[in-house]
Design a protein around this motif. Structure first.
Motif, short mmCIF file in Angstrom:
data_model
loop_
_atom_site.label_atom_id
_atom_site.label_comp_id
_atom_site.label_asym_id
_atom_site.label_seq_id
_atom_site.Cartn_x
_atom_site.Cartn_y
_atom_site.Cartn_z
N ILE A 1 0.86 -1.19 0.00
CA ILE A 1 0.00 0.00 0.00
C ILE A 1 0.89 1.23 0.00
CG2 ILE A 1 -1.81 1.29 1.19
CD1 ILE A 1 -2.79 -1.23 2.41
N ASP A 2 0.82 1.96 -1.10
CA ASP A 2 1.71 3.11 -1.28
C ASP A 2 1.05 4.37 -0.73
OD1 ASP A 2 4.09 4.27 -2.26
OD2 ASP A 2 3.01 5.03 -4.01
N ASP A 3 0.85 4.39 0.58
CA ASP A 3 0.22 5.54 1.22
C ASP A 3 0.87 5.77 2.58
OD1 ASP A 3 -1.65 7.63 1.09
OD2 ASP A 3 -3.08 6.52 2.34
N LYS A 4 0.83 7.00 3.06
CA LYS A 4 1.42 7.37 4.35
C LYS A 4 2.89 6.89 4.44
CE LYS A 4 -2.93 7.96 6.77
NZ LYS A 4 -3.96 7.45 5.85
N ALA A 5 3.25 6.08 5.47
CA ALA A 5 4.64 5.63 5.58
C ALA A 5 5.03 4.72 4.42
CB ALA A 5 4.87 4.93 6.91
N GLY A 6 4.04 4.22 3.68
CA GLY A 6 4.32 3.42 2.49
C GLY A 6 4.95 4.24 1.37
N LYS A 7 4.70 5.54 1.34
CA LYS A 7 5.24 6.35 0.24
C LYS A 7 6.77 6.46 0.28
CE LYS A 7 1.17 8.69 -1.31
NZ LYS A 7 0.72 9.67 -2.30
N PRO A 8 7.36 6.84 1.44
CA PRO A 8 8.83 6.80 1.46
C PRO A 8 9.37 5.41 1.16
CG PRO A 8 7.95 7.65 3.55
CD PRO A 8 6.79 7.42 2.65
N LEU A 9 8.66 4.39 1.62
CA LEU A 9 9.12 3.02 1.36
C LEU A 9 9.08 2.73 -0.16
CD1 LEU A 9 10.04 0.27 2.37
CD2 LEU A 9 7.66 -0.31 2.88
N GLY A 10 8.01 3.12 -0.81
CA GLY A 10 7.91 2.93 -2.26
C GLY A 10 9.02 3.69 -2.99
N ILE A 11 9.32 4.88 -2.51
CA ILE A 11 10.40 5.68 -3.11
C ILE A 11 11.74 4.98 -2.93
CG2 ILE A 11 11.72 7.82 -2.83
CD1 ILE A 11 9.00 9.20 -2.15
N TYR A 12 11.97 4.51 -1.71
CA TYR A 12 13.23 3.82 -1.39
C TYR A 12 13.40 2.57 -2.25
CZ TYR A 12 15.93 0.58 1.62
OH TYR A 12 16.80 -0.35 2.12
N GLN A 13 12.31 1.81 -2.41
CA GLN A 13 12.41 0.58 -3.19
C GLN A 13 12.54 0.85 -4.69
OE1 GLN A 13 8.92 -1.56 -1.83
NE2 GLN A 13 10.10 -2.67 -0.29
N HIS A 14 11.76 1.78 -5.20
CA HIS A 14 11.74 1.99 -6.65
C HIS A 14 12.82 2.95 -7.14
CE1 HIS A 14 7.91 0.06 -8.08
NE2 HIS A 14 7.73 0.00 -6.77
N ILE A 15 13.12 3.97 -6.36
CA ILE A 15 14.02 5.02 -6.85
C ILE A 15 15.40 4.88 -6.22
CG2 ILE A 15 14.30 7.51 -7.23
CD1 ILE A 15 11.28 7.83 -6.87
N GLY A 16 15.41 4.52 -4.94
CA GLY A 16 16.70 4.26 -4.29
C GLY A 16 17.45 5.51 -3.88
N PRO B 1 20.69 4.18 -9.37
CA PRO B 1 19.94 3.38 -8.38
C PRO B 1 18.53 3.02 -8.85
CG PRO B 1 20.96 5.27 -7.30
CD PRO B 1 21.27 5.40 -8.76
N GLU B 2 17.84 3.99 -9.51
CA GLU B 2 16.45 3.74 -9.90
C GLU B 2 16.34 2.72 -11.03
OE1 GLU B 2 18.09 6.67 -9.99
OE2 GLU B 2 17.53 7.90 -11.72
N GLN B 3 17.47 2.29 -11.60
CA GLN B 3 17.43 1.25 -12.62
C GLN B 3 18.07 -0.06 -12.13
OE1 GLN B 3 17.56 4.85 -15.68
NE2 GLN B 3 18.56 3.05 -16.54
N VAL B 4 18.09 -0.21 -10.81
CA VAL B 4 18.57 -1.46 -10.21
C VAL B 4 17.40 -2.15 -9.53
CG1 VAL B 4 20.10 -2.48 -8.49
CG2 VAL B 4 20.89 -0.52 -9.84
N VAL B 5 17.14 -3.39 -9.93
CA VAL B 5 16.09 -4.21 -9.32
C VAL B 5 16.78 -5.41 -8.67
CG1 VAL B 5 13.98 -5.53 -9.78
CG2 VAL B 5 14.50 -3.50 -11.16
N GLY B 6 16.43 -5.72 -7.42
CA GLY B 6 17.08 -6.83 -6.75
C GLY B 6 16.24 -7.37 -5.62
N SER B 7 16.81 -8.31 -4.88
CA SER B 7 16.09 -8.87 -3.74
C SER B 7 16.03 -7.83 -2.62
CB SER B 7 16.79 -10.14 -3.25
OG SER B 7 16.73 -11.13 -4.26
N GLU B 8 14.97 -7.90 -1.83
CA GLU B 8 14.75 -6.87 -0.81
C GLU B 8 14.36 -7.46 0.53
OE1 GLU B 8 11.79 -4.00 -2.21
OE2 GLU B 8 12.60 -4.18 -4.23
N LEU B 9 14.95 -6.91 1.57
CA LEU B 9 14.43 -7.14 2.92
C LEU B 9 13.25 -6.21 3.14
CD1 LEU B 9 17.58 -7.24 5.26
CD2 LEU B 9 16.13 -9.14 4.57
N GLN B 10 12.37 -6.55 4.04
CA GLN B 10 11.36 -5.57 4.42
C GLN B 10 12.05 -4.38 5.07
OE1 GLN B 10 8.15 -7.57 6.48
NE2 GLN B 10 7.32 -8.17 4.50
N ALA B 11 11.40 -3.25 5.01
CA ALA B 11 11.97 -2.04 5.59
C ALA B 11 10.82 -1.20 6.11
CB ALA B 11 12.78 -1.27 4.56
#
Lengths: 339, 339
Positions: free
Chosen positions: A232-247, B202-212
């Motif tokens: 769920i990309d909402d509230k604290a999920g938004k920074p998480l989505g950014i971290y995962q997708h954009i890095g 970074p935004e073009q790197v896809v890999g395994s992920e721990l929860q965060a």
């Protein structure tokens, strides 16, 4: 004479570029401090001579979608898509006539259908998309969005995007920013129209996700949507989505509701004295009942309460749709253009 | 005379560009059919006059990392990072001396440490990274990779990247392709060096992920790594990672093991007669025991078995490191350069 001609011809592209650079990048923004603040930020972060200069790779700007790039009242557009799908699929599900939340949807009582909260929404999402391949789902959204209209404004949803925000997206990209959508909406739903409507390609759309699985179906590779939520990309999920997708952290983020607060915190709050990149947070305030809708602290969709308080603590720019925008939608913008 | 001078001066940039275009884009590739096939694909997909022309937005190329862009023997580099972290953290965990898999790591018996399979690896990953902020983790990787060396080759890991693949990445990007890493390795681990080493942001790197999880820690926004896995980007996980992060199918994919098979299927298998984009699958075959390592069907790391069989069914290009590559690593490449 011939030489002079050539000189003029060869200078022409340069003159055109210079003139384009001087043109107003935000013509649908009133000449208020909001516009000045945005332009000053963009100019200072892109001027190599400026202390606030940011290298192109770090120029990441993230935008919420519902309420930030397009209208979200009387409820999120994606919910109308889901309700229309329920009606479309109902003949195959006779039990839906008596089974909630489907029964209320079929009666057109959307408020009652949604009274079951997230659980009801998830049931509706699962019933209308799980088991579909990603292509089947995209095709369904593509067909729907061509003709479906907002029940109050009677306009196509894709005509209810905010002209000033389209200009902001274009301006940022022209200045070397990479623009992203980071929204609670479904990632698959938004990817269908984000490129055409916002100029944002699928790989720069982050959203909520159902689980999915890869399969070879009759020798053909497909991605099948499942019924449980993955993210769920909402509230604290938004920074998480950014971290995962954009890095990396954006330096510019725009939202309009409490669901965007953490994204703006993640974008703008300095971590240490070493963290010296300039940072910009923007909240769209829906205060224009005449041209759009007026709502904030008590709204069911797009509630803006804690984030509004956080705006003053964090120096986020609160944009008044009423005072800071010349026009709201592109159609109105071209009809009442100042040019 | 003056005019002639000016003409030459003004033509110079054009001549240089034309000459650069004609230069060999893959100098570390032997003049074998593999090189010809790659160049023909890239030229035909980027020539607007060609029937195989692909618009820039669809030019997505995905690359596995371990074994495809750098060496993966005697085991994945990230495992050595984890083992070094265990040793570093051991003084704070006296119980590790007797507790597996830590005890075996501390004795240097890596094979025994890994004999517990995925469960053992996850315990090691969790013990060495959960609770860290994403910045603390990145800093640890950045420090480690500056000095850590492959135990057999005694070379820095970042010097064990494949020069021919670096040239392929650069060539594809010069021709308007967007290059991605899609790897079973940790997304955070790879993002630390992918931009510098491969030119992949970074935004073009896809890999395994721990929860965060996102948190405001003493008023500062951080992302904290947790101990459970969120996503394994391997086998059927690779197309899923592509679908979630990129949102469209690549037209070019490169791998080297069974873990890459589904990514290559997803990339290259046509879905219907409408699906007429040209498509390219590439497998790096490690058959060079002298200059790197030779392994395939029976290897523990980088096993290439089913995918090798699938290569002939699907017309994937199998690249022989021995026969198709002039050099393997950048250092050797500059030492034994043909130029």
């Amino acid at each position: 004479m011939k030489i002079a001609d050539k000189t003029i011809t060869s200078l022409l592209p340069i003159l055109l570029v210079a003139s384009a650079l001087r043109a107003d990048p935000l013509p649908s923004w009133e000449e208020t401090p909001a516009k000045t603040e945005i332009i000053q930020f963009v100019e200072s972060t892109t001027d190599p001579e400026s202390d606030s200069y940011v290298p192109p790779a770090e120029r990441i700007a993230t935008f919420d979608n519902d309420g930030t790039l397009w209208s979200e009242q009387p409820m999120y557009s994606q919910l109308f898509f889901i309700f229309d799908r329920v009606n479309e699929l109902a003949p195959k599900h006779p039990d839906w006539k008596t089974q909630e939340p489907f029964a209320s949807v079929l009666k057109g009582d959307y408020a009652k259908a949604l009274s079951g909260g997230d659980k009801a929404i998830m049931e509706l999402v699962a019933a209308t998309s799980s088991g579909m391949t990603s292509e089947e789902y995209s095709d369904a959204v593509r067909d729907w969005i061509k003709t479906a209209k907002n029940p109050e404004k009677k306009m196509l949803y894709t005509d209810m995007v905010f002209q000033p925000m389209l200009e902001l997206l274009t301006y940022l990209r022209a200045e070397g920013y990479k623009t992203y959508i980071v929204s609670g909406g479904g990632i698959d739903f938004m990817r269908v129209f984000a490129e055409e409507v916002y100029g944002i390609p699928p790989e720069q759309v982050v959203g909520s996700e159902l689980q999915a699985k890869f399969a070879m179906q009759d020798g053909v590779p497909v991605m099948i949507k499942e019924s449980s939520l993955d993210f769920i990309d909402d509230k604290a999920g938004k920074p998480l989505g950014i971290y995962q997708h954009i890095g990396r952290r954006p330096i510019f983020a725009a939202g309009n509701s409490d669901g965007d607060m953490q994204m703006l915190q993640y974008t703008t709050v300095r971590r240490s004295s070493d963290d010296d990149l300039p940072r910009f947070g923007l909240l769209v305030h829906h205060d224009d009942a005449d041209r759009e809708w007026a709502y904030d602290r008590d709204s069911h969709f797009g509630k803006l309460d804690k984030a509004l308080d956080a705006a003053s603590d964090n120096d986020w720019l609160v944009v008044s749709m009423k005072d800071d925008w010349v026009s709201i939608y592109p159609a109105a913008s071209s009809a009442s253009s100042k040019e």
